[in-house]
Design a protein around this motif. Structure first.
Motif, PDB file in Angstrom:
ATOM      1  N   SER A 271      37.942  14.671  38.093  1.00  9.11           N
ATOM      2  CA  SER A 271      38.442  14.666  36.719  1.00  9.11           C
ATOM      3  C   SER A 271      38.101  13.337  36.043  1.00  9.11           C
ATOM      4  N   GLY A 272      37.681  13.411  34.796  1.00 10.09           N
ATOM      5  CA  GLY A 272      37.354  12.202  34.040  1.00 10.09           C
ATOM      6  C   GLY A 272      35.896  11.795  34.121  1.00 10.09           C
ATOM      7  N   TYR A 273      35.112  12.502  34.899  1.00 12.35           N
ATOM      8  CA  TYR A 273      33.675  12.205  35.001  1.00 12.35           C
ATOM      9  C   TYR A 273      32.918  13.164  34.105  1.00 12.35           C
ATOM     10  N   GLU A 274      31.818  12.695  33.522  1.00 10.70           N
ATOM     11  CA  GLU A 274      31.071  13.477  32.545  1.00 10.70           C
ATOM     12  C   GLU A 274      29.824  14.147  33.102  1.00 10.70           C
TER      13      GLU A 274
ATOM     14  N   GLN B 142      33.836  21.510  32.782  1.00 12.51           N
ATOM     15  CA  GLN B 142      34.334  20.178  33.104  1.00 12.51           C
ATOM     16  C   GLN B 142      33.342  19.047  32.834  1.00 12.51           C
TER      17      GLN B 142
ATOM     18  N   LYS C 130      40.518  17.669  40.858  1.00 12.76           N
ATOM     19  CA  LYS C 130      41.299  16.511  40.421  1.00 12.76           C
ATOM     20  C   LYS C 130      40.551  15.211  40.760  1.00 12.76           C
TER      21      LYS C 130
ATOM     22  N   ASN D 115      30.488   8.636  35.137  1.00 12.70           N
ATOM     23  CA  ASN D 115      30.773   8.418  33.724  1.00 12.70           C
ATOM     24  C   ASN D 115      30.179   7.064  33.378  1.00 12.70           C
TER      25      ASN D 115
ATOM     26  N   GLN E 226      31.731   4.237  36.184  1.00 11.07           N
ATOM     27  CA  GLN E 226      32.040   4.474  37.593  1.00 11.07           C
ATOM     28  C   GLN E 226      31.367   5.741  38.098  1.00 11.07           C
TER      29      GLN E 226
END
Length: 133
Positions: free
Chosen positions: A23-26, A47, A20, A114, A117
């Motif tokens: 989450s949201g990072y590439e 992910q 969690k 990403n 950030q």
């Protein structure tokens, strides 16, 4: 038990969900130890669009020998049992694996990024410290 110290907010996160937090990072980059590619296949590839790892063997306390990691028979077995996504990600270079011939320190380092950030995780004695931007 996982403990994370959030440097940005100056507080301890007890038993956080690591997945969690990232989450949201590439992109996931790290220096770590690995005995099997299954962790990469199961957790990282689904992910992250880009995964870059420098891998070493388990430390000497586990009784592992660095030469074992470079055992051709073992590596061929790992690659032939890897799933199709793993192989295609290596081929398109969205999964980059580097191996060290030298002994690595036991600490583990991870960076997730990403476009605007990043988070840095440092693992020492089963505790993660994270610097958040």
């Amino acid at each position: 038990m996982l403990t994370v110290y959030d440097l940005k907010n100056q507080r301890m996160l007890t038993q956080p969900n690591f997945w969690k937090l990232v989450s949201g990072y590439e992109q996931f980059s790290g220096v770590t130890f690995v005995g099997s590619f299954q962790i990469i296949e199961k957790h990282l590839l689904p992910q992250f669009k880009q995964v870059n790892l420098i891998l070493g063997m388990e430390d000497q306390r586990t009784g592992q020998n660095l030469d074992q990691f470079f055992d051709l028979t073992r590596r061929v077995k790992e690659i032939t049992s890897a799933n199709e996504q793993f192989i295609s990600r290596v081929a398109d270079e969205s999964l980059k694996l580097r191996f060290t011939k030298e002994h690595l320190f036991h600490s583990k380092y991870y960076i997730v990024e990403n476009d605007n950030q990043f988070k840095i995780f440092l693992n020492f004695k089963n505790k993660l410290a994270t610097g958040l931007k």
